[in-house]
Design a protein around this motif. Structure first.
Motif, short mmCIF file in Angstrom:
data_model
loop_
_atom_site.label_atom_id
_atom_site.label_comp_id
_atom_site.label_asym_id
_atom_site.label_seq_id
_atom_site.Cartn_x
_atom_site.Cartn_y
_atom_site.Cartn_z
N MET A 180 7.75 9.08 13.84
CA MET A 180 9.11 8.67 13.47
C MET A 180 9.84 8.06 14.67
O MET A 180 10.71 7.21 14.52
CB MET A 180 9.92 9.87 12.98
CG MET A 180 9.67 10.22 11.54
SD MET A 180 10.73 11.61 11.06
CE MET A 180 9.84 12.16 9.61
N GLY A 181 9.47 8.53 15.87
CA GLY A 181 10.09 8.00 17.07
C GLY A 181 9.82 6.51 17.24
O GLY A 181 10.60 5.78 17.82
N LEU A 184 11.48 3.89 13.72
CA LEU A 184 12.85 3.40 13.58
C LEU A 184 13.16 2.28 14.57
O LEU A 184 14.15 1.58 14.42
CB LEU A 184 13.83 4.55 13.77
CG LEU A 184 13.84 5.57 12.64
CD1 LEU A 184 14.88 6.63 12.90
CD2 LEU A 184 14.09 4.90 11.30
N ARG A 185 12.35 2.15 15.59
CA ARG A 185 12.61 1.10 16.58
C ARG A 185 11.91 -0.20 16.19
O ARG A 185 12.07 -1.22 16.83
CB ARG A 185 12.07 1.51 17.94
CG ARG A 185 12.51 2.87 18.34
CD ARG A 185 13.52 2.79 19.45
NE ARG A 185 14.50 3.84 19.23
CZ ARG A 185 15.16 4.44 20.19
NH1 ARG A 185 14.97 4.08 21.42
NH2 ARG A 185 16.04 5.36 19.92
N ARG A 186 11.05 -0.11 15.23
CA ARG A 186 10.17 -1.21 14.88
C ARG A 186 10.80 -2.00 13.75
O ARG A 186 11.49 -1.46 12.90
CB ARG A 186 8.83 -0.59 14.42
CG ARG A 186 7.76 -1.53 14.04
CD ARG A 186 7.26 -2.35 15.20
NE ARG A 186 6.73 -1.57 16.33
CZ ARG A 186 5.51 -1.05 16.35
NH1 ARG A 186 4.71 -1.19 15.32
NH2 ARG A 186 5.10 -0.40 17.39
#
Lengths: 348, 318
Positions: A180-181, A184-186
């Protein structure tokens, strides 16, 4: 990441000045927004060599940077870094309705530091972390990240909340949580691939959770869950890690592992700020301690901060000083000689 | 019974056009509600789902009275009510639970008040409350299909955000997601799922299509993608089986669909892997390994060797 390469982080014990300790120096970008509130920063236009540096003496106060030309500084143990995360707050206050949680906090956080944040329950520790992370808007004052005002969460600052809000029955594995880390940045159109999976597994390895990667999150013990969330934060690859009570409910080996991991991260160029209740642990494992009770009561190296007076002011009526490091971690409810403690911490 | 009579038994309902439409509609509804319903159960929003279903009532009634499109009326009502619940909840003076209770009862009463002024009161209300799956037209079916596919596409595209917000709100917020917006998006998707289900299963029983298949799926697996898939299959399967039951036993279709779903839930609850009687064979494959039971941890191997390769080191304390 995201910042120009013409910067340099200095993390060393400067050989000049009376007990001046490690500082951070960088080129121009810092100057443009530095307020020189405590005379810590000296800009390139005031110094010939194009560098600015700040230093902190053993009392944790800013002092004039040593008068060393850049080439001489470089001759020392300088590690170039692509960016210097510098988080600072100026007159930061947070109110909830009529209640004041934090009042007038001025704080500077440099690169390669481990900071511990201590204070009684409800003293505003979590509030401070959330404000620094941009999750909570300050009522007054500002939070600056490299001079830019922080108004919303930023990918360079990773905030790891306390565990309590999570639904443990959620059908996700340890690996899913770590991933999940990344997710969300992708960009949402780019699926996560094998390399992302590998990155998540590496992060789990660093917190000693790789062999449980396939386990549903609710099946883990409290300390293990804590480590998984730390892995998720590592995967996000921020420069500053803000951790709310990472040691809450973890056993001794996990605590040791986390302390060791924080030191590695710091040496790798990260900044770590964690809230904790464990005074002796904080004194032994952080470079700098912050005592908070609705305002910043003390800020500096453990040896300078751990005075009976500071602790009384922070925690109220009775002074609580930790046992010497040789004893098991814990807090003794008795006054001790501070100086003896200082020696054992070996403030160089 | 011979093969051909079995086949005949199965195919007989398809002789009627309204049954063909009904089967297609219930499959669509089962899939859509299974997917959104998984998130409803994971987030503990069952009450919210029920509230939205009821809150849609005045919208449908007003559209009906004005002769407009019931879908648009329902959506307007759903969005208004979900915004209202959000506003009351955010004011901090009342729990969102209370806000839901106040608004959904009020909205439902408004719908009843309006429709009671109509001449065909009783019949319309019955149709709305319990659905009229046998009256699904080709146009209704197309609308359900378009809206349903839209909902599913949005859910797939935004899955990371929806999962993060459902699993760990503080984390999602710290990662930069605007919780309010994602909540509203989810409520919108939920409203759409409910609206397209209304005609098939009715206002009262739509909650069962949202919650029951998802809950059943959750009992059967610990993996999220599998939970979603199973919920969709169970939802559609209950729909088909329920329609057969309705056709041959002559019971109300909405009720029989929900009863089948409930029966499946009861079976899963009693016989679920690990907790029930039929444990291992299927269960092991669908579940994560259990840390104590399934992972054989050699002592001193996994935990002690963290990150050694990654960093040349100073001691922890300076």
């Amino acid at each position: 990441m995201g910042v120009g390469g013409d910067r340099l982080a200095i993390s060393l014990r400067l050989p000049v000045g009376d007990q001046a300790k490690a500082g951070v120096a960088g080129r121009q970008p810092i100057l443009e927004h530095s307020e020189h509130r405590r005379g810590i920063l000296v800009g390139p236009r005031e110094r010939e060599n194009g560098f600015l540096a700040f230093a902190r003496n053993d009392n944790g106060q800013g002092c004039r940077p040593p008068d060393v030309p850049v080439p001489a500084l470089l001759a020392h143990d300088l590690k170039p870094a692509t960016a210097i995360p510098r988080l600072e707050t100026s007159a930061l206050s947070v109110h909830f309705g009529d209640r004041s949680a934090l009042e007038g906090v001025d704080l500077r956080i440099g690169a390669r530091e481990i900071l511990s944040l201590l204070g009684p329950n409800g003293a505003g520790k979590s509030t401070l972390l959330k404000a620094l992370a941009g999750v909570l808007a300050p009522t007054h004052g500002v939070v600056l990240l490299d001079g830019q005002r922080v108004r919303r969460p930023n990918s360079r600052v990773v905030y790891v909340p306390q565990r309590s809000g999570v639904d443990w029955h959620f059908p996700v594995s340890v690996l899913d949580v770590a991933m999940m880390g990344i997710g969300l940045r992708r960009s949402r159109w780019r699926p996560l691939g094998a390399s992302d999976r590998q990155a998540a597994l590496t992060a789990l390895e660093r917190v000693g959770m790789r062999r449980l990667a396939g386990v549903q999150i609710g099946q883990l013990s409290g300390g293990q869950q804590q480590r998984v969330f730390l892995a998720r934060a590592l995967v996000q690859d921020g420069e500053i890690l803000l951790l709310d009570e990472p040691f809450a409910g973890v056993d001794a080996p996990t605590q040791e592992l986390l302390v060791d991991l924080f030191a590695r991260l710091r040496d790798g160029g990260k900044t770590i700020l964690y809230a904790t209740h464990d005074l002796s642990l904080a004194a032994a494992s952080s470079d700098r301690m912050l005592l908070v009770h609705h305002r910043l009561i003390a800020d500096g190296p453990p040896a300078a901060v751990m005075t009976a007076e500071n602790l009384r002011e922070t925690f109220g009526g009775r002074a609580v000083l930790p046992m010497p490091p040789s004893s098991p971690p814990g807090i003794a409810v008795a006054e001790r000689e501070v100086s003896r403690h200082d020696q054992s911490l070996g403030s160089a | 019974m011979s093969d051909s009579s079995w086949l005949g038994w199965l195919l007989d309902p398809f002789g009627h056009a309204f049954m063909r439409n009904a089967f297609l509609a219930i499959i669509l509804v089962g899939v859509i509600c299974g997917v959104t319903g998984t998130f409803v159960t994971l987030r503990g929003l069952a009450f919210m789902g029920d509230a939205l279903a009821h809150a849609i009532f005045p919208g449908v009634v007003i559209a009906f009275v004005l002769g407009g499109n019931f879908l648009i009326g329902a959506l307007v009502a759903a969005v208004l009510v979900s915004l209202g619940i959000g506003a009351i909840g955010q004011s901090g003076r009342l729990s969102s639970d209370t806000a839901i209770g106040v608004l959904f009862a009020g909205a439902f009463a408004l719908g009843v008040a309006i429709i009671s002024a109509q001449r065909t009161y009783a019949r319309d209300v019955a149709g709305f409350l319990f659905g009229s799956i046998l009256g699904v037209s080709g146009d209704d079916l197309r609308l359900t299909g378009i809206v349903g596919v839209g909902v599913l596409v949005v859910m797939v595209v935004c899955r990371r955000e929806l999962i993060a917000v459902a699993f760990d709100r503080t984390f999602a917020q710290a990662a930069g997601l605007n919780l309010w917006r994602w909540d509203q998006l989810f409520l919108l998707l939920l409203s759409l799922s409910i609206v397209v289900s209304l005609q098939t299963v009715g206002n009262i029983l739509v909650l069962a299509m949202l919650v029951t298949p998802a809950a059943t799926a959750r009992l059967l697996t610990d993996r999220l993608p599998l939970t979603v898939g199973l919920a969709a299959v169970i939802g559609a399967g209950s729909g088909v089986a329920g329609l057969y039951a309705s056709y041959y036993l002559g019971i109300a279709s909405g009720a029989s669909v929900v009863l089948v779903a409930t029966l499946l839930f009861a079976l899963a609850f009693l016989f679920a892997p690990h907790t029930g009687l039929v444990s291992s064979a299927v269960g092991r494959r669908l579940h994560f390994p259990h840390p104590e039971r399934d992972v054989f941890a050699p002592t001193g191997e996994g935990e002690a060797t963290l990150g050694e390769a990654t960093a040349p080191q100073r001691p922890a304390a300076r």
